[in-house]
Design a protein around this motif. Structure first.
Motif, short mmCIF file in Angstrom:
data_model
loop_
_atom_site.label_atom_id
_atom_site.label_comp_id
_atom_site.label_asym_id
_atom_site.label_seq_id
_atom_site.Cartn_x
_atom_site.Cartn_y
_atom_site.Cartn_z
N ALA A 26 -14.57 61.28 89.11
CA ALA A 26 -13.50 61.38 88.11
C ALA A 26 -12.61 60.14 88.15
O ALA A 26 -12.22 59.63 87.10
CB ALA A 26 -12.68 62.64 88.36
N VAL A 27 -12.30 59.67 89.33
CA VAL A 27 -11.47 58.46 89.46
C VAL A 27 -12.21 57.26 88.87
O VAL A 27 -11.63 56.45 88.14
CB VAL A 27 -11.10 58.21 90.94
CG1 VAL A 27 -10.51 56.83 91.13
CG2 VAL A 27 -10.15 59.28 91.42
N ARG A 28 -13.50 57.16 89.14
CA ARG A 28 -14.29 56.04 88.61
C ARG A 28 -14.34 56.07 87.09
O ARG A 28 -14.17 55.04 86.42
CB ARG A 28 -15.71 56.10 89.18
CG ARG A 28 -16.53 54.87 88.81
CD ARG A 28 -17.95 54.99 89.27
NE ARG A 28 -18.61 55.93 88.35
CZ ARG A 28 -19.76 56.52 88.60
NH1 ARG A 28 -20.37 56.33 89.72
NH2 ARG A 28 -20.29 57.33 87.71
N VAL A 29 -14.55 57.24 86.50
CA VAL A 29 -14.62 57.35 85.05
C VAL A 29 -13.27 57.04 84.43
O VAL A 29 -13.18 56.33 83.41
CB VAL A 29 -15.11 58.77 84.66
CG1 VAL A 29 -14.94 59.00 83.17
CG2 VAL A 29 -16.56 58.95 85.07
N PHE A 30 -12.19 57.57 85.02
CA PHE A 30 -10.86 57.32 84.49
C PHE A 30 -10.50 55.84 84.53
O PHE A 30 -10.00 55.29 83.55
CB PHE A 30 -9.81 58.13 85.26
CG PHE A 30 -8.42 57.92 84.76
CD1 PHE A 30 -7.98 58.54 83.61
CD2 PHE A 30 -7.54 57.08 85.43
CE1 PHE A 30 -6.70 58.34 83.13
CE2 PHE A 30 -6.26 56.86 84.97
CZ PHE A 30 -5.84 57.50 83.81
N THR A 31 -10.75 55.18 85.65
CA THR A 31 -10.42 53.75 85.74
C THR A 31 -11.29 52.92 84.81
O THR A 31 -10.81 51.94 84.23
CB THR A 31 -10.55 53.24 87.19
OG1 THR A 31 -11.86 53.52 87.68
CG2 THR A 31 -9.52 53.86 88.09
N GLY A 32 -12.54 53.32 84.63
CA GLY A 32 -13.40 52.60 83.69
C GLY A 32 -12.89 52.72 82.27
O GLY A 32 -12.86 51.74 81.51
N ALA A 33 -12.47 53.92 81.89
CA ALA A 33 -11.95 54.13 80.54
C ALA A 33 -10.63 53.39 80.35
O ALA A 33 -10.38 52.79 79.30
CB ALA A 33 -11.77 55.62 80.28
N ASP A 36 -11.38 49.75 79.86
CA ASP A 36 -11.91 49.48 78.53
C ASP A 36 -10.81 49.44 77.48
O ASP A 36 -10.80 48.59 76.60
CB ASP A 36 -12.94 50.53 78.13
CG ASP A 36 -14.28 50.33 78.83
OD1 ASP A 36 -14.48 49.26 79.43
OD2 ASP A 36 -15.12 51.25 78.75
N VAL A 37 -9.86 50.36 77.57
CA VAL A 37 -8.80 50.43 76.57
C VAL A 37 -7.77 49.33 76.78
O VAL A 37 -7.39 48.62 75.85
CB VAL A 37 -8.12 51.82 76.59
CG1 VAL A 37 -6.89 51.83 75.71
CG2 VAL A 37 -9.11 52.88 76.14
N ALA A 38 -7.31 49.15 78.02
CA ALA A 38 -6.22 48.20 78.29
C ALA A 38 -6.66 46.75 78.22
O ALA A 38 -5.97 45.91 77.63
CB ALA A 38 -5.61 48.51 79.65
N VAL A 39 -7.80 46.43 78.80
CA VAL A 39 -8.20 45.03 78.89
C VAL A 39 -9.11 44.62 77.73
O VAL A 39 -8.89 43.59 77.09
CB VAL A 39 -8.91 44.77 80.24
CG1 VAL A 39 -9.43 43.35 80.33
CG2 VAL A 39 -7.96 45.06 81.39
N LEU A 40 -10.09 45.44 77.43
CA LEU A 40 -11.05 45.06 76.41
C LEU A 40 -10.63 45.49 75.01
O LEU A 40 -11.19 45.02 74.02
CB LEU A 40 -12.43 45.66 76.73
CG LEU A 40 -13.01 45.24 78.09
CD1 LEU A 40 -14.33 45.94 78.32
CD2 LEU A 40 -13.19 43.74 78.16
N GLY A 41 -9.67 46.41 74.92
CA GLY A 41 -9.19 46.85 73.62
C GLY A 41 -10.14 47.79 72.91
O GLY A 41 -10.05 47.98 71.71
#
Length: 54
Positions: A26-33, A36-41
């Motif tokens: 869950a931590v891995r999925v949350f940080t990945g998402a 994606d939103v914060a850095v890659l937009g």
């Protein structure tokens, strides 16, 4: 003659292992998402279940 009892080593309960694995996933999925939103937009409305009126 003496009697000795041998007790097995304490094992980790399987449920505890699964809870830890699920928590780490869950931590891995949350940080990945979040990355994606914060850095890659990247933000996919349809994948998130957001429907817009047309």
């Amino acid at each position: 003659m003496s009697a000795a009892t041998i007790s097995p080593a304490r094992a980790v309960h399987p449920t505890a292992v699964h809870r830890l694995a699920h928590a780490l996933r869950a931590v891995r999925v949350f940080t990945g998402a979040a990355f994606d939103v914060a850095v890659l937009g990247r933000y996919e409305d349809e994948a998130a279940g957001v429907r817009r009126r047309r």
